[in-house]
Write a protein that holds these residues in place. Sequence first.
Motif, short mmCIF file in Angstrom:
data_model
loop_
_atom_site.label_atom_id
_atom_site.label_comp_id
_atom_site.label_asym_id
_atom_site.label_seq_id
_atom_site.Cartn_x
_atom_site.Cartn_y
_atom_site.Cartn_z
N UNK A 207 -15.04 13.23 12.49
CA UNK A 207 -14.26 12.20 13.19
C UNK A 207 -12.78 12.56 13.19
N UNK A 208 -12.11 12.27 14.29
CA UNK A 208 -10.67 12.51 14.40
C UNK A 208 -10.01 11.32 15.08
N UNK A 209 -8.93 10.85 14.47
CA UNK A 209 -8.11 9.79 15.05
C UNK A 209 -6.65 10.19 14.90
N UNK A 210 -5.79 9.62 15.73
CA UNK A 210 -4.38 10.01 15.78
C UNK A 210 -3.48 8.82 15.46
N UNK A 211 -2.47 9.06 14.63
CA UNK A 211 -1.42 8.07 14.41
C UNK A 211 -0.16 8.62 15.06
N UNK A 212 0.16 8.09 16.24
CA UNK A 212 1.18 8.69 17.09
C UNK A 212 1.76 7.61 18.00
N UNK A 213 2.84 7.95 18.65
CA UNK A 213 3.46 7.02 19.56
C UNK A 213 4.83 7.52 19.98
N UNK A 214 5.58 6.67 20.64
CA UNK A 214 6.89 7.06 21.17
C UNK A 214 7.88 7.39 20.06
N UNK A 215 7.74 6.74 18.91
CA UNK A 215 8.64 7.01 17.79
C UNK A 215 7.93 6.63 16.49
N UNK A 216 8.60 6.90 15.39
CA UNK A 216 8.01 6.65 14.07
C UNK A 216 7.74 5.16 13.86
N UNK A 217 8.58 4.32 14.44
CA UNK A 217 8.37 2.88 14.29
C UNK A 217 7.05 2.41 14.86
N UNK A 218 6.63 3.00 15.98
CA UNK A 218 5.34 2.64 16.57
C UNK A 218 4.20 2.98 15.61
N UNK A 219 4.28 4.14 14.98
CA UNK A 219 3.24 4.56 14.04
C UNK A 219 3.16 3.59 12.87
N UNK A 220 4.30 3.22 12.31
CA UNK A 220 4.30 2.29 11.19
C UNK A 220 3.76 0.92 11.59
N UNK A 221 4.09 0.47 12.79
CA UNK A 221 3.57 -0.81 13.26
C UNK A 221 2.06 -0.77 13.41
N UNK A 222 1.53 0.32 13.96
CA UNK A 222 0.07 0.46 14.12
C UNK A 222 -0.63 0.25 12.78
N UNK A 223 -0.14 0.93 11.76
CA UNK A 223 -0.77 0.85 10.43
C UNK A 223 -0.58 -0.53 9.82
N UNK A 224 0.64 -1.04 9.85
CA UNK A 224 0.90 -2.36 9.26
C UNK A 224 0.10 -3.46 9.95
N UNK A 225 0.02 -3.41 11.28
CA UNK A 225 -0.73 -4.43 12.01
C UNK A 225 -2.22 -4.34 11.71
N UNK A 226 -2.73 -3.13 11.58
CA UNK A 226 -4.15 -2.95 11.28
C UNK A 226 -4.49 -3.52 9.90
N UNK A 227 -3.66 -3.24 8.93
CA UNK A 227 -3.88 -3.74 7.57
C UNK A 227 -3.78 -5.26 7.54
N UNK A 228 -2.79 -5.81 8.24
CA UNK A 228 -2.63 -7.27 8.27
C UNK A 228 -3.81 -7.95 8.97
#
Length: 409
Positions: A207-228
């Motif tokens: 399995x492969x998934x990507x943590x990526x986006x326009x900037x580092x802030x997008x990546x952090x939001x993806x992870x934080x929102x998923x955990x929340x």
Amino acid sequence: MRFFIGIFSALFFLLTFSMIPALALSAEEVLVIANRNAAKSQGLAAWYMEKRQIPKENLLLVFVTDKETCSRDAYLQKIVPAVRRALEKNQKINAIVTMYGIPLKISSPGMTKDEQARMDGLAAQKKKLDLLKEKNGQLNEEQKKAVDQVNNTIKQFKMSTDKVASLDSELMLVKKENYKLNFWLPNPFFLPWRSQKTAIAKSEVIMVSRLDGADAGVVQRIVNDSIEAEAKGLSGAVYFDARWKDPGQKEVSGYGLYDKSIHNAAGRLKKEGLKVVLDDKQDLFQPGQCPNAALYCGWYSLANYVDAFTWEKGAVGFHIASAECATLKSKNSNVWCKKMLDNGIAATVGPVGEPYVQSFPLPEIFFDVLAQGKLTLAESYLVSLPYLSWKQVLVGDPLYRVKIKNPPS
């Protein structure tokens, strides 16, 4: 195509969770790949691993271009050997995360000598007919048929020798040696094919998934929102944007099959008690029509995101159209994956080039499996994705397990 249609004549209504392998992805099974050559890549990887309690030894650093496209040679020389060594060292690894800074796409290595010779021959035939038309001013019926035939053959040949791929899709076969690069390869984990013989063994897929986006802030939001969302539950409505009325039992293919699958997905999630909005008109959802969106699937607005949504934290969705993940960085791009991530979605799927509709995850499988919460995001993608070594990309935290909060009665 007939093989694809035959499999889905009854579609997903015949499938049950007893058929789904208990993959049970855990943090210890995740390998995180970051790029030494990309600013913030290594730091984001360390931050993510701490958030998800992924062991520090599961970090792999590579040195490759920080551009969104890398060459096939760079992929084979700078990424593949390092990943294989990491997998040999830790045989518990079942999933890979490509971090911000890892290239998104692998360019084509070009045609082989035999393929180029074939293309040159077809080009010569076309040139001969073009010269004949130029000389005579027109072609007779037989010559016109010959023109149509050679043009169609050239088109089909170019399609069959397409070697451009997303890096992530290629990485799903990193354990396999010497497979063909032309076009796609069937995914043995795709639920409707689980009893079919395929060219790829399950043991050769990761399995492969990507943590990526326009900037580092997008990546952090993806992870934080998923955990929340895992902690509080994913609330909101489910939006499905079909184009036509449900065809019922009528056999369908291509866009018709995926439109039907969107109808099926809506029906299944509605039966599970979720608030589902299904639009079966030609027009897309328009700005303001999709508040509190938790899940979404629709089509077809090519590279033209329509800002119809306010995304709930932890929202997941994808838009079925070509090249919607061609970039996650270009400021002027309006492709769906980038714009959805910019606007707050936590996970999405899209292709880096022309994928052909039947390569998208089948909506009724992806959303039903995901919404029931028995599998993680990466696992839901794996069992709903028909093809590998191709164009598709999953952006999101692979460990994200959706927990739908039932809407108020």
